[in-house]
Design a protein around this motif. Sequence first.
Motif, mmCIF file in Angstrom:
data_model
loop_
_atom_site.group_PDB
_atom_site.id
_atom_site.type_symbol
_atom_site.label_atom_id
_atom_site.label_comp_id
_atom_site.label_asym_id
_atom_site.label_seq_id
_atom_site.Cartn_x
_atom_site.Cartn_y
_atom_site.Cartn_z
ATOM 1 N N GLY A 48 15.388 -11.726 25.204
ATOM 2 C CA GLY A 48 16.782 -11.664 25.623
ATOM 3 C C GLY A 48 17.407 -12.998 25.940
ATOM 4 N N ALA A 49 16.597 -14.060 25.892
ATOM 5 C CA ALA A 49 17.137 -15.383 26.198
ATOM 6 C C ALA A 49 17.993 -15.885 25.043
ATOM 7 N N LEU A 50 18.926 -16.745 25.369
ATOM 8 C CA LEU A 50 19.876 -17.278 24.398
ATOM 9 C C LEU A 50 19.603 -18.745 24.129
ATOM 10 N N ASP A 51 19.900 -19.149 22.911
ATOM 11 C CA ASP A 51 19.940 -20.567 22.559
ATOM 12 C C ASP A 51 21.411 -20.983 22.645
ATOM 13 N N VAL A 52 21.746 -21.727 23.689
ATOM 14 C CA VAL A 52 23.140 -22.050 23.996
ATOM 15 C C VAL A 52 23.395 -23.527 23.715
ATOM 16 N N VAL A 53 24.476 -23.813 23.001
ATOM 17 C CA VAL A 53 24.878 -25.186 22.722
ATOM 18 C C VAL A 53 26.285 -25.404 23.266
ATOM 19 N N PHE A 54 26.430 -26.406 24.117
ATOM 20 C CA PHE A 54 27.743 -26.804 24.633
ATOM 21 C C PHE A 54 28.169 -28.101 23.955
ATOM 22 N N LEU A 55 29.425 -28.167 23.567
ATOM 23 C CA LEU A 55 30.041 -29.421 23.145
ATOM 24 C C LEU A 55 31.145 -29.700 24.158
ATOM 25 N N THR B 201 21.401 -26.813 25.097
ATOM 26 C CA THR B 201 21.617 -28.136 24.508
ATOM 27 C C THR B 201 23.042 -28.553 24.800
ATOM 28 N N PHE B 202 23.223 -29.805 25.190
ATOM 29 C CA PHE B 202 24.567 -30.324 25.464
ATOM 30 C C PHE B 202 24.833 -31.473 24.503
ATOM 31 N N LEU B 203 25.907 -31.350 23.746
ATOM 32 C CA LEU B 203 26.318 -32.373 22.788
ATOM 33 C C LEU B 203 27.545 -33.095 23.341
ATOM 34 N N VAL C 168 29.575 -23.340 22.288
ATOM 35 C CA VAL C 168 30.740 -23.417 23.170
ATOM 36 C C VAL C 168 31.394 -24.786 23.042
ATOM 37 N N VAL C 169 32.674 -24.809 22.706
ATOM 38 C CA VAL C 169 33.451 -26.046 22.653
ATOM 39 C C VAL C 169 34.330 -26.114 23.901
ATOM 40 N N GLY C 170 34.274 -27.222 24.625
ATOM 41 C CA GLY C 170 35.046 -27.352 25.857
ATOM 42 C C GLY C 170 36.393 -28.014 25.637
#
Length: 382
Positions: free
Chosen positions: A4-11, A42-44, A89-91
Amino acid sequence: MTAGALDVVFLGLSIRSSWGNGHATTYRALCRALAAAGHRVTFLERDVPWYAANRDLAAPSFCRLELYRSVAELRERLGETLRRADLAVVGSYVPDGVEVGGLVQELARGVTAFYDIDTPVTVAHLSRGECEYLTPALVPGFDLYLSFTGGPMLARIERELGAPAARALYCSADPEVHRPAAAPGAAPTWDLGYVGTYGADRQPALERLLIEPARRRPDRRFVVAGPQYPPGIDWPANVARVEHLAPGEHAAFYAAQRFTLNVTRADMVRAGWSPSVRLFEAAACATPIVSDPWPGIETVFAPGREILLARSTGEALAILERLPEDERRALGARARRRVLAEHTAAHRAEALAAHVREARERAARRRAPARRRARVAQEDPG
């Protein structure tokens, strides 16, 4: 990763530097909470000189940090990271945000989201055609529009901008970082303080609720922390200035104040339902808060019990001078209990995971009719 865990990427704008922005604190708390819940994060971040020169978290332990220098490099070197993400996710305020948003919508196979840490400002700029990091055409292409502003603004984003789902995702406090720091019985250094980058639309409230009270009560002590204040401001002698306060120093800073001030950008006052990170951080530290009023504040903290509201210099001075010490401490304690029950980074991480599940279910419902049509066609090809 766990089931149930997610691979999350933030920009996002920045996670390594909080200099001149309120984004880093929010991203750090949320990413740390997501990692603690078992998600991979992961944070880009765009590598820009002003954040490189003012780093206060160069190597976060709770997420993978990747820096890129251009959208072309983002595509070539980190495109696969976007493709495999369960959530991309794009901020707001990301450099070249329109190109970055388009790239994410092109490459990402999972859920995509726009995370607006400046919602009323963004919506106002979009209406005038002046937004540098988002366009109206991009909004419907994101599965989620995550907003720092709740209330009626969410329906407006869906109605006017065509967002499939606008959901509130407020900032928060990290209980590991934001907690009472003063020794029992220690006397506060300042009667009233404020932390925040200079903003022209916030300055009138700061003048009214802190600077003018300082002029009228030279025997009281005040402090303002934050960068980019112009040199022409007439600071009274009893207002101390701190140019930059790293997030790790916030708890001690709040603990040194009898009251801390929250003032809100004009667009956010008009929109309402826009709590700032200062509210949650200070409350988690059990520091009593004085805030300018705005619609929806009562949905976050109970006025008079968990937060005090002031519209004028006289009301601010009355709070400083008349509130009994036992009630001041009780107010801070009640606000801290509210934060721990509703407004921690763990609560936001849980809400984000729920929004992703909802987006997936919505996508599955959209695909179901097409699958049924394909099945019928196979069964009855004539």
